[in-house]
Every structure is written in structure tokens, then in C-alpha cells.
Enzyme design. Structure first.
Site: not given
Ligand SMILES: *Cc1c(COP(=O)(O)O)cnc(C)c1O
Length: 368
Positions: A39, A259
Site C-alpha cells: 500500500k 527561519y
Molecule cells: C499496513 C498493514 C499491514 C502491514 O504492516 P507492517 O507493520 O508494515 O508490516 C498488515 N496488515 C494491515 C491490516 C495493515 O493495515
């Protein structure tokens, strides 16, 4: 395309390390299938090259959050199992059926929606079921899961590809919530029709084998983030970020930097201005906290991070090393993503997914 000579910052992504990390996780979950979560553009590394690399390494099941991510992935991998974790919304059914996407059904409404889609399609459709065992985020509540177990008619018409749940505290092996969630998950799914089970993301793979179940779904560890906050990171770093020095100036004692004049020189020295800023995902919270590396020598970020620039105190770095046009390591062998995240007061996930689009990207060591 900008050549690396003219690029002001270079993000190198090592697809060989990505593949090696996945193989390590696959080995560790032997007996189960090891999938991959890609993702958010593969956590900022680039979904297309990462997906091809993982598929070439043997990964068959991919997890994304969004429908748009799933359709983009389908174009790249015609045969992969693609799970959409955020679930399906009304109006998306035809697209899912057409592209053989597997919705992760998170509520009784989504189950009903997908059942109508199966009836319309006149064939069984694949689905995953998400049970909430302690996140209060996505998935059927334990009550809803029990209701479904008492009457499984809403699941008719599905090929139940997987029943999944998600842990809240897997990076802390001592936390009793892990075992509590696993036990609740086991009892809930025990009352439902048999299906492959999945609860382990990156960290839970390292808890113990009871969490591996049938499919593991790691993300972070594939990209090199540590799954074990208390001990040595077993994963390979997958990215390197180098910024280019635009100017080096001599400054007097008491000179203000950046800044808000949040830093004043406590001695006369030299400041290098580097072309990377918060618009590139070099978080503003790294103001007066981050650092660049010239080999082993750390040059601290002094003053605020601005949109396109940071300022490093290079007083202790030889002029033959820190000069206009030279590159400085912002993330790499001397400074891991996790270490930078700690300085920024965040987690490596946020550093990776914030990586900007302005960097010149260089993919090495894999299938692009
Ligand atoms: C993002 C996600 C993962 C992966 O998690 P990591 O900690 O990056 O390995 C797995 N399951 C779900 C439901 C997630 O949202």
C-alpha cells in the site's frame, strides 16, 4: 528525465535488498505463505518496481489499502492475489469482480454488498473477512462475528480466501494483548467456516510461529524498517538519500541560522546549505535535530528545515569533503530510516511514506 549529475537530491532504492528482505521473511514464516503489503506506493519506494521485484522473488499475495492501488497493481501483475484491506464501497462491485480483486470485508454491510455482487455475477466471488480483535478500527466486532457464526448464510456465494485480524502491539513482545488478540481471533474464526487465517504483519512474524498461521502480510520489514524495536534490526536497509550541497558559508560566532533564528552559532564555523526540505519529506520536526553524514562524521542540522533547504553545521568536516556540489548522506549506511525517524519524533513508516516526488530516483539491484 534529470541525469544524476544535475539532480539536487538522489534517492537510491535497492530492489535487491527489498527481495532479500522478503526472502528472509518467507524463510522465517516457512509452513505459511508470505505475502507482501505494498500500500501507499510500496511505502514510498514505488509500487511498480517493488511489485515486480517481489513477484520475481516468488511472492503471490499482495495487500493494498485502496481500490485505486489494487487496479494499478492488477495492470502490473495479472495473476497475483490482490487483497484490498480498506474494504469495498457501493458502486465498486463490478470493478472488483472484473479485475478479480479480493475485498477485505470489514462490516456486515460490506458482506451483504459483496453477496449481492456474487448473485449478480452468477458465480462465486473471492472474499476475505476481517475480524476486529482489539484495534477498534476495521473489521467485524466480536459480536458481529458471533452473529455471523450463528447464521453463515451471508457468506454463501463467496470463496472465503482468508480470515484476518490485526495486532495493536506486535512490536512489544512482552505485551499480553498480543496473545489475547490471537486467542480471541482463534476462537472467533473457529466458529466460522474454515478458511486460511492471517494475523501477522512484520513484527508479529518475529513474535513466535503461533502468529504465522496460513498467510503472513508484512510491509515495513520488507522495506528495511526494524520489526523489533528492542533489538538489532535483522532487515537490510533498502534506501539511501543523498542531498547536494548548494553553498558553504563561513559564519561568525552568534550568527543566526534559518527561519525564526532558532539556532545561533556558539563558535565561528561553516554552514552548508543542502537542497532537500520538508517539501521532499525531510520532516520539519528534524529542525535542530537531524543530521547529515560525511562518512562517519555527523554534521548536525542547525536551524529550521525549510521547504527546499536544510542547513548543516560542517565546521568539523574538511573543506575538501563539504563543498558546493558535494553530496551528503541524509539516509543510508550511517543513518538508518529508523534512526532518522527517532530524531524526527516519529516512526520509520512516516519517513518512508513522506519521501517526496522531487528526488531523482535510482533503482538498483532488481527487476524494474
Ligand atoms: C499496513 C498493514 C499491514 C502491514 O504492516 P507492517 O507493520 O508494515 O508490516 C498488515 N496488515 C494491515 C491490516 C495493515 O493495515
Amino acid at each position: 528525465m534529470t541525469g544524476t549529475e544535475t539532480a539536487s537530491a538522489i534517492l537510491t532504492i535497492d530492489l535487491g535488498a527489498v527481495a532479500d528482505n522478503w526472502r528472509l521473511l518467507d524463510e522465517r514464516t516457512r509452513g505459511a505463505e508470505c505475502g507482501a503489503v505494498i500500500k501507499a506506493d510500496a511505502y514510498g519506494l514505488g509500487m511498480d518496481p517493488v511489485a515486480r521485484t517481489l513477484a520475481a522473488a516468488g511472492c503471490r499475495s499482495f495487500f493494498v489499502a485502496l481500490t485505486d492501488e489494487a487496479t494499478a497493481l492488477r495492470r502490473i501483475l495479472p495473476n497475483a492475489a490482490i487483497y484490498v484491506m480498506n474494504g469495498i464501497l457501493p458502486g465498486e462491485e463490478a470493478l472488483y469482480a472484473e479485475q478479480a480483486l479480493i475485498p477485505v470485508l470489514n462490516s456486515p454491510d460490506q458482506i451483504a454488498l459483496w453477496q449481492r455482487a456474487a448473485a449478480t455475477a452468477g458465480r462465486r466471488l473471492p472474499a476475505a473477512l476481517h475480524l476486529d480483535t482489539g484495534m477498534s478500527r476495521l473489521g467485524l466486532t466480536p459480536d458481529e462475528a458471533c452473529t455471523l457464526a450463528a447464521d453463515t448464510a451471508p457468506l454463501a456465494g463467496f470463496d472465503l480466501a482468508c480470515i484476518m485480524s490485526h495486532l495493536a502491539t506486535p512490536e512489544d513482545p512482552e505485551n499480553a494483548d498480543n496473545a489475547r488478540q490471537l486467542a480471541l481471533f482463534d476462537s472467533l474464526r473457529g466458529a466460522l467456516p474454515a478458511a486460511r487465517a492471517s494475523i501477522a504483519a512484520s513484527s508479529a512474524i518475529f513474535l513466535d510461529a503461533r502468529y504465522h498461521l496460513d498467510i503472513a502480510r508484512p510491509g515495513a520489514a520488507i522495506y528495511g524498517l526494524t520489526p523489533l524495536i528492542q533489538s538489532v534490526n535483522p532487515m537490510n536497509q533498502t534506501i539511501e538519500l543523498q542531498g547536494k550541497i548548494l553553498q558553504v558559508r563561513a559564519v561568525d560566532r552568534d550568527s543566526a541560522v534559518g527561519y525564526g533564528a532558532t539556532h545561533r552559532m556558539t563558535r565561528a564555523g561553516r554552514i552548508a546549505t543542502v537542497a532537500a526540505g520538508y517539501a521532499d519529506g525531510y520532516l520539519r520536526s528534524l529542525s535542530n535535530r537531524g543530521g547529515g553524514y560525511f562518512g562517519d562524521v555527523r554534521a548536525p542540522v542547525v536551524g529550521r528545515v525549510s521547504m527546499d533547504l536544510i542547513t548543516l553545521d560542517v565546521t568539523d568536516v574538511p573543506e575538501t569533503v563539504a563543498y558546493p556540489g558535494a553530496m551528503v548522506e541524509l539516509i543510508g549506511p550511517h543513518h538508518s530510516v529508523d534512526a532518522l525517524a527517532e530524531e524526527a519524533g516519529t516512526i520509520g513508516y512516516e519517513i518512508l511514506t513522506a519521501l517526496g516526488r522531487r528526488y531523482h530516483r535510482r533503482y538498483v539491484g532488481g527487476t524494474t
